[in-house]
Structures are given as C-alpha cells and as structure tokens.
Design an enzyme around this catalytic site. Structure first.
Site, PDB file in Angstrom:
ATOM      1  N   LYS A 102     173.960 -40.378   6.695  1.00 12.26           N
ATOM      2  CA  LYS A 102     173.614 -39.981   5.329  1.00 12.26           C
ATOM      3  C   LYS A 102     174.842 -39.449   4.593  1.00 12.26           C
ATOM      4  O   LYS A 102     175.016 -39.702   3.397  1.00 12.26           O
ATOM      5  CB  LYS A 102     172.504 -38.928   5.343  1.00 12.26           C
ATOM      6  CG  LYS A 102     171.139 -39.456   5.752  1.00 12.26           C
ATOM      7  CD  LYS A 102     170.523 -40.399   4.728  1.00 12.26           C
ATOM      8  CE  LYS A 102     169.980 -39.655   3.531  1.00 12.26           C
ATOM      9  NZ  LYS A 102     169.267 -40.575   2.586  1.00 12.26           N
ATOM     10  N   TYR A 133     171.715 -39.147  12.121  1.00  9.96           N
ATOM     11  CA  TYR A 133     171.094 -39.087  10.796  1.00  9.96           C
ATOM     12  C   TYR A 133     172.003 -38.387   9.794  1.00  9.96           C
ATOM     13  O   TYR A 133     172.304 -38.934   8.718  1.00  9.96           O
ATOM     14  CB  TYR A 133     169.747 -38.365  10.899  1.00  9.96           C
ATOM     15  CG  TYR A 133     169.121 -38.046   9.562  1.00  9.96           C
ATOM     16  CD1 TYR A 133     168.679 -39.065   8.720  1.00  9.96           C
ATOM     17  CD2 TYR A 133     168.968 -36.723   9.134  1.00  9.96           C
ATOM     18  CE1 TYR A 133     168.105 -38.772   7.492  1.00  9.96           C
ATOM     19  CE2 TYR A 133     168.392 -36.428   7.906  1.00  9.96           C
ATOM     20  CZ  TYR A 133     167.963 -37.462   7.095  1.00  9.96           C
ATOM     21  OH  TYR A 133     167.406 -37.176   5.877  1.00  9.96           O
TER      22      TYR A 133
END
Length: 446
Positions: free
Chosen positions: A247, A243
């Site tokens: 990102k 994640y």
C-alpha cells in the site's frame, strides 16, 4: 481527520447530483457502504459504474446483484423504494467487467473505454487486497501497480473532477509519536539496505514465481513461498507486513500524478462495522479486529501478544464513507493534492487493555455455544510480549504435537490429527506476527 468542515456533508447530496462515478473494488466493504450512501442521499446521481473482476459484463452484473444489491446493507433503500427498488438500482448502477491489475483497468471493450473517458466525473479507488500476509505478486498487482493503472486511466478522463484513492494510515513506518498527514518519503524507504526500486520489486516477484513454476513446485508451495517473499521484502525495507508495504508503494506511485490530477489520498485506520448508517452494526465477513473477537469468544485465545497501553485505533465504516463524501464536496476541481487521515487515536482513544476487558465482559453476557448447545466459557485473555507468547504456545501445543507425531508413526490414522494441529500452531504464530505491529503500536494520527 483535520482541515475539513464536516458541515460540508450537507452539500454532498447536491454535489453528487448528475455526476458519474467510477468505483473500483466495488464488491468490497467500504465501496458497498459508499454506493448505498450515494443512492440513499442522492437518487439523482447520474451513474455509478462499478468495476468488477469478471470475464464479461453479464458475469459482472451477476456479481453486483449477488454481492451488492441483494445484501442486508441495502434494506433501508429496499424498504424506501419497495417494488421499484430493483429498477431504481439498475437505472443508476452499471457493472463493468475489469481488473485494476491490468492495463486500461482490464476494460476490453474499446467503445466502453472511450465512453467512460468522456463520462466519468469522479473516480473512487477502493480496490485492495487487505490480507496482511498475502502473496507478494498478488499484493503488488493490486495494492501497488493497480494504483498506477487507475491513475493512468484517470489521466484520460477529460471531465475528471476528483480521484479519491483509499490508502491506509499504516503506510507509515513510524511506531510511535504523531503521524502527520503528509506524503511518505521515498528517501527514507530503506532499512539499512539499498534504496527501494518499485519496478525491481515486481520483477523480483515475477522472477521468483517463474522459478517456482519451472521447478514444478505445487500450488501450495508456490503460495507459501510468495507469501514468505512478501513478508521478507517488507521487513527488509522497514515495513512490518506485505499489506502495509505494498500500500505504501502504491502511494509512492501516486505522488508524481498529483500535479496533473485532482488527487486526494484518504488513510483510514482499522475499519469496523457501521456506527449509524444505514443502520448500526452492519459488517461483512471477519475483518481485522474481528479475528481476535471471534477466536476469543470460541475459547481459542488465552494469551495474545500486545501492550495493553497501546491505542487500538478503530473507525466505523460509515464514518470513513462520510469523510469520503465530505472530501468530494470540499476538493472538487482542485489541482492540488491532499492527504487526510481518519482514526480515533486522538479524539476517542481505546486502549488494547480496555478492549480486552470489554470483549471479556461481552462474552460473559453473550456466550458462544458449541454444536451440542453447551456454552463456551471464557477467561480474560492475558497480554504478553511476543517472546512470552511463543513460549506459551509452545507449552500448550508443542508437547501435544510431539505426542501426536509419535502416535502417527505407530498408528498412521493419527497423522491427520498431527497435521491439523501443526497447521493450527503455524497459523496462530503467523497471525500473531502479522498483528504484532498493531498491538504494540504507539503512533497517533493528527
């Protein structure tokens, strides 16, 4: 969050009047709070276009109706408008079938695309997959290249006044010290290996997927392999999980557009339930820290890997949306790019030790119950190092696992219990590993 006068929020209602806003990730947690806020403070907003992953506009409208309009979050608006709520909602909200992982945001209707490019004043990109250990191909498509697709689409919006991209404060790799509101450095995006090539990462994910498919791997095997690939690549380049890594790469792809678009990046920390608006305590699903709370209340968590002095940086969902609204009013039309971080680590810090004690006291006063109605008794969970946590889990689960495996050989029906406990053991370790960067984190936002 610094350098924004929060009094600007009072001017947001006027600013958003007669504006058309495109919202991606519109069935997500923050997007729903944002849509509700806009409709509540400015009923004269021109149009809210909600991009929804669906095969057509009819299905998109059905999703928005079920997952947005009909949920509890809109009760305040529902009471305000009474029997006219539905007509008011659909007069302002226009679902659009699409997908940010595709070119032109997956909007196949050419006339609609042209209309949106002429119509849109503001884009809010809140689309993301937030699982720490998601498949690498999925996370790259949404968190990384989805950002690029939104930016390319925004370049064609001739009246665009603001593109607000929702990132995360944890794109930073620093584990301690003050974290500044500044762009990430691609030159530092390596961890003793070659320089990060984002296009090559997508090619690697696609190549791996093709190889697994060619070798006729099962869907479960493909899912596990793609999750492991994401974690491996993240650790290789210095990020703790898929994640945060994907990102961060999304931000890297955004920076070159900063000179050509009115771009603002907002980095919240861990988002929790609403504090005040539209009412206190609204939340949907089990989010980041909620996993710990629910598992503790059910008696599953007795040990957890954490440093009790670490700051658990939490921020309410409506506080994030207020920041978004203030940004829209403060930076509309500005050609310069800005980065804002929003969290509680400096102004209202909460240590993991304090949080652990609060969770324990709450569960004593408000205990969960089993299906038979009996109360689940909890003891205050003990914080440990990651190594000690592994030992505790081994002592608690390895012996029962070994016994069940032997019993499974002697009595095959017992094999299902072994498989169930073994999956639980693997899940606990994966979750602990995924949360380790946050439970031993000593960074502070400024």
């Amino acid at each position: 969050m610094s350098n924004i006068d929060m009094d600007q929020i009072d001017g947001v209602a006027k600013y958003i009047e007669d504006k058309s806003v495109l919202v991606t990730g519109s069935t997500g947690f923050i997007a729903k709070i944002f849509v509700e806020k806009v409709l509540r403070i400015q009923p004269k907003v021109k149009k809210l276009f909600l991009l929804v992953r669906a095969k057509n506009d009819v299905c998109a409208k059905q999703r928005v109706e079920a997952e947005v309009m009909e949920i509890e979050l809109f009760n305040v608006l529902r009471e305000k408008h009474g029997k006219n709520f539905s007509s008011f909602f659909w007069a302002k909200v226009h679902p659009v079938a699409g997908d940010i992982s595709s070119e032109n945001l997956g909007i196949n209707d050419g006339e609609l695309r042209e209309f949106l490019w002429d119509e849109i004043d503001v884009i809010v990109n809140s689309a993301a997959t937030t699982s720490f250990i998601d498949r690498y191909d999925t996370a790259l498509s949404i968190n990384t290249f989805g950002v690029k697709n939104v930016l390319v689409f925004a370049m064609k919006c001739i009246n665009l006044k603001m593109l607000l991209h929702i990132s995360t404060a944890y794109v930073n790799t620093a584990k301690k010290g003050v974290i500044l509101e500044e762009p990430l450095s691609l030159d530092k995006a390596f961890n003793g290996c070659s320089k990060l090539d984002i296009e090559a990462e997508m090619a690697l994910a696609q190549q791996t997927l093709e190889e697994l498919t060619r070798n006729e791997a099962s869907q479960d095997a493909i899912k596990i392999a793609m999750k492991e690939l994401g974690q491996k690549r993240a650790l290789l380049f210095g990020w703790s999980n898929t994640y945060r890594f994907t990102k961060a790469m999304g931000e890297f792809l955004a920076y070159p557009f900063a000179s050509r678009l009115p771009l603002v990046i907002l980095r919240p920390t861990m988002i929790t339930s609403t504090y005040k608006e539209p009412f206190p305590g609204w939340i949907e699903g089990v989010r980041t820290i909620d996993t710990y709370i629910t598992n503790f209340a059910m008696g599953y968590v007795k040990y957890f890997p954490a440093d009790c002095t670490s700051i658990l940086d939490l921020v309410p969902g409506d506080t994030v949306v207020n920041a978004m609204m203030a940004i829209l009013a403060a930076h509309s039309h500005e050609s310069l790019s800005f980065i804002y971080q929003i969290g509680s680590s400096l102004q209202n810090p909460l240590t993991i030790g304090e949080f652990n004690s609060m969770a324990y006291r709450y569960c004593l006063q408000n205990p969960f119950t089993k299906r038979d109605g009996s109360i689940i008794k909890v003891k205050q969970a003990q914080a440990t190092t990651m190594a000690a946590f592994r030992i505790c889990m081994s002592l608690l689960l390895i012996v029962p696992l070994q016994a069940l495996r032997v019993l499974g050989v002697l009595h095959p029906p017992m094999s299902s219990k072994y498989n169930q406990l073994n999956r639980a053991y693997g899940y606990v370790l994966r979750v602990a590993k995924a949360y380790e960067p946050f439970t031993f984190y000593h960074g502070r936002l400024v």
